[in-house]
Design a protein around this motif. Sequence first.
Motif, mmCIF file in Angstrom:
data_model
loop_
_atom_site.group_PDB
_atom_site.id
_atom_site.type_symbol
_atom_site.label_atom_id
_atom_site.label_comp_id
_atom_site.label_asym_id
_atom_site.label_seq_id
_atom_site.Cartn_x
_atom_site.Cartn_y
_atom_site.Cartn_z
ATOM 1 N N SER A 92 33.514 37.204 46.972
ATOM 2 C CA SER A 92 32.788 38.487 46.945
ATOM 3 C C SER A 92 31.467 38.414 46.174
ATOM 4 C CB SER A 92 33.703 39.585 46.390
ATOM 5 O OG SER A 92 34.484 39.072 45.327
ATOM 6 N N GLY A 93 30.936 37.180 46.028
ATOM 7 C CA GLY A 93 29.613 37.028 45.421
ATOM 8 C C GLY A 93 29.570 37.569 44.008
ATOM 9 N N ASP A 94 28.490 38.310 43.674
ATOM 10 C CA ASP A 94 28.415 38.814 42.293
ATOM 11 C C ASP A 94 28.739 40.306 42.231
ATOM 12 O OD1 ASP A 94 26.137 39.714 43.463
ATOM 13 O OD2 ASP A 94 24.746 38.634 42.138
ATOM 14 N N GLN A 95 29.341 40.807 43.306
ATOM 15 C CA GLN A 95 29.779 42.207 43.315
ATOM 16 C C GLN A 95 30.995 42.347 42.388
ATOM 17 O OE1 GLN A 95 30.686 43.241 47.336
ATOM 18 N NE2 GLN A 95 31.404 45.294 46.798
ATOM 19 N N LEU A 96 30.985 43.383 41.543
ATOM 20 C CA LEU A 96 32.116 43.585 40.628
ATOM 21 C C LEU A 96 33.262 44.264 41.387
ATOM 22 C CD1 LEU A 96 32.975 43.239 37.643
ATOM 23 C CD2 LEU A 96 32.193 45.577 37.239
ATOM 24 N N MET A 97 34.406 43.594 41.446
ATOM 25 C CA MET A 97 35.523 44.098 42.251
ATOM 26 C C MET A 97 36.514 44.859 41.374
ATOM 27 S SD MET A 97 34.350 42.924 44.995
ATOM 28 C CE MET A 97 35.476 42.960 46.392
ATOM 29 N N ILE A 136 51.990 45.746 39.786
ATOM 30 C CA ILE A 136 51.500 44.491 40.374
ATOM 31 C C ILE A 136 50.265 44.046 39.599
ATOM 32 C CG2 ILE A 136 50.448 43.457 42.435
ATOM 33 C CD1 ILE A 136 52.182 45.355 44.130
ATOM 34 N N PHE A 137 50.313 42.833 39.080
ATOM 35 C CA PHE A 137 49.154 42.278 38.377
ATOM 36 C C PHE A 137 48.455 41.256 39.276
ATOM 37 C CE2 PHE A 137 51.484 43.391 34.338
ATOM 38 C CZ PHE A 137 50.539 44.309 33.896
ATOM 39 N N ARG A 138 47.183 41.492 39.537
ATOM 40 C CA ARG A 138 46.389 40.509 40.281
ATOM 41 C C ARG A 138 45.807 39.525 39.273
ATOM 42 N NH1 ARG A 138 43.615 45.049 44.192
ATOM 43 N NH2 ARG A 138 45.433 45.258 45.570
ATOM 44 N N LEU A 139 46.426 38.354 39.226
ATOM 45 C CA LEU A 139 46.047 37.375 38.201
ATOM 46 C C LEU A 139 44.737 36.683 38.550
ATOM 47 C CD1 LEU A 139 49.134 37.773 37.723
ATOM 48 C CD2 LEU A 139 49.235 35.377 37.061
ATOM 49 N N GLY A 140 43.895 36.553 37.516
ATOM 50 C CA GLY A 140 42.724 35.697 37.634
ATOM 51 C C GLY A 140 43.151 34.269 37.334
ATOM 52 N N ILE A 141 42.194 33.429 36.997
ATOM 53 C CA ILE A 141 42.505 32.037 36.654
ATOM 54 C C ILE A 141 43.156 32.045 35.279
ATOM 55 C CG2 ILE A 141 41.493 29.772 36.152
ATOM 56 C CD1 ILE A 141 39.171 30.681 38.061
ATOM 57 N N VAL A 142 44.437 31.688 35.235
ATOM 58 C CA VAL A 142 45.170 31.732 33.970
ATOM 59 C C VAL A 142 44.863 30.462 33.182
ATOM 60 C CG1 VAL A 142 47.436 31.860 32.881
ATOM 61 C CG2 VAL A 142 46.990 33.165 34.973
ATOM 62 N N TYR A 180 46.989 46.374 38.960
ATOM 63 C CA TYR A 180 45.996 46.123 37.903
ATOM 64 C C TYR A 180 45.425 44.715 38.057
ATOM 65 C CZ TYR A 180 48.303 50.052 35.618
ATOM 66 O OH TYR A 180 48.835 51.294 35.350
ATOM 67 N N ASN A 181 44.123 44.605 37.854
ATOM 68 C CA ASN A 181 43.528 43.274 37.749
ATOM 69 C C ASN A 181 43.889 42.698 36.386
ATOM 70 O OD1 ASN A 181 42.227 43.482 40.238
ATOM 71 N ND2 ASN A 181 40.424 44.457 39.328
ATOM 72 N N ALA A 182 44.456 41.497 36.385
ATOM 73 C CA ALA A 182 44.796 40.838 35.118
ATOM 74 C C ALA A 182 43.753 39.763 34.852
ATOM 75 C CB ALA A 182 46.199 40.247 35.194
ATOM 76 N N VAL A 183 42.601 40.233 34.344
ATOM 77 C CA VAL A 183 41.482 39.329 34.032
ATOM 78 C C VAL A 183 40.874 39.773 32.709
ATOM 79 C CG1 VAL A 183 40.889 38.799 36.444
ATOM 80 C CG2 VAL A 183 39.883 40.815 35.355
ATOM 81 N N ARG A 226 34.121 38.126 40.887
ATOM 82 C CA ARG A 226 33.744 38.797 39.642
ATOM 83 C C ARG A 226 34.555 40.093 39.602
ATOM 84 N NH1 ARG A 226 28.448 41.874 38.686
ATOM 85 N NH2 ARG A 226 28.502 42.222 36.431
ATOM 86 N N VAL A 227 35.599 40.063 38.767
ATOM 87 C CA VAL A 227 36.618 41.116 38.861
ATOM 88 C C VAL A 227 36.652 41.946 37.582
ATOM 89 C CG1 VAL A 227 39.104 41.483 39.163
ATOM 90 C CG2 VAL A 227 37.950 39.698 40.480
ATOM 91 N N SER A 228 36.782 43.247 37.763
ATOM 92 C CA SER A 228 36.727 44.186 36.638
ATOM 93 C C SER A 228 38.069 44.319 35.921
ATOM 94 C CB SER A 228 36.313 45.561 37.168
ATOM 95 O OG SER A 228 36.606 46.560 36.218
#
Length: 305
Positions: free
Chosen positions: A123-128, A162-168, A223-226, A274-276
């Motif tokens: 998603s490029g540099d758009q904040l998700m 539900i947690f959407r995990l980023g790079i742990v 939830y985004n988990a980042v 790029r996740v919020s």
Amino acid sequence: MPGKILITGGSGLVGMRLSEMLIDQGYEVAHLSRNPEKVSTYKTFRWDVEAGYIDESAVTYADYIINLAGASVASEKWSEERKKEILQSRTESVNLLHKALSNAEHHVKGFISASAIGIYGDSGDQLMSEESTYADDFLAEVCKAWEAAAWQMRDLHLRTVIFRLGIVLSIKGGALPQMARPVKMMAGAPLGSGKQYMSWIHIDDMCSLFIRAIEETQFEGVYNAVAPHPVTNKEFTKELAEAMKKPLVLPKVPAFAINLMMGEMSEVVLASQRVSANKVLHTGFTFEYNHLEEALESFYEEEKD
């Protein structure tokens, strides 16, 4: 009032650390495993997702179920067979739990499942945010099916998170040791354009979030988990080299070289995400590691001591 937590995928990277942290906080922990005979420090119930079997006493044991089951996305190239395994290992494990919970007298109060920020695609540099549109590449399709399976738990009136995990980030596995290897050998370089965003989270923050979701009923839904400060791949590589006290010598590793090595799986390192973290921050959760520098220092300072 700590209770009994049943974890699927408990022997994985997040599962092992989460089990330790739960025990430290007074919880009882049990794992679901295909081969409970394997020596484990934790009470282990048998299940076999392919055969559709689960030990009924696992479900009657639990106050909460944490679902981390799923074949690794990054351990081997994506053949058609492997892709099927990546998808089915996630959906069928949840379906089996759902069926077991539907048929048993149990006292499970909540279901907390992993998903991944792969749902947003490149998603490029758009904040998700959690409301952003989903992509339709392979990883996004996997995440959508995974989440759809987890949502079934709401039909059973279970609070579902539900947690959407980023790079742990952990020194014991996952992406960090793989990224650190070339840096250690003085051959570190950004991957692809280096401009792609990486949304990361320290493993201890990730586990604290799971524990908070057990304890606070305000947690419900996705939830985004980042961590709050995603970085570009170039910044990540630079910070990593600094934390490891190594120079960065190479120019960028071109995308075509990564594609050659990894095939379709190169999406994992070349996609920009790029996740919020705002929704998690609004719950009052505080990250111990807000910035990448602190997170990396926590690993590489330890190594030197």
